[in-house]
Design a protein around this motif. Sequence first.
Motif: not given
Length: 184
Positions: A107, A140, A143-144
């Motif tokens: 991340e 992920l 989340r980005l």
Amino acid sequence: MLLHGPRLTLRPLAPGDRDAVFAMNSDPEVMRHFAAPMDRAESDAWVARMMAHQAAHGFSFGAVDLPGAGCVGVVGLLEVPWQAPFTPAIEIGWRITRAHQRQGLAEEAARLALAYGFGRLRLDRIIAFTPPANEASWRLMERLGMRRQGDFLHPRLPAGHRLSRHFWYALDRAGWMAARDLEE
């Protein structure tokens, strides 16, 4: 492309990274969501392709360097070299050694790569894709700030292959900038 995060540096791959990248690319656990682990020749050829892409375009998948550990993965941006519903496109991707997974390194490095892509490279959109079974990867992506756009059959995998179906995600520059404003 030399990008520094709180814990790591993201830099272009170099010939000296071949051993570390091969150790990762040949690990069945790291490669479980890919068609197969790579042998030495395949992994070295992959590093050569990344270095050539970097030389030609100013970006590619780069080495994730961790102080005291060296290259512990690859993260970066790459032109998608095949046809799909979302091409032409620039993808973001990551691969981290087993010993360094689940520590937030993918991340952190991916956020650096997105900032480089939307900032310096002035890209309009960055995509990502993964098989549905790779929940860690698509989580992920979320989340980005990336949003699932749909699914497709990966053209480099045979029909009916266990990994042929992929989710694809996208993030545009406006969405990236809005997410950054919320974080600040």
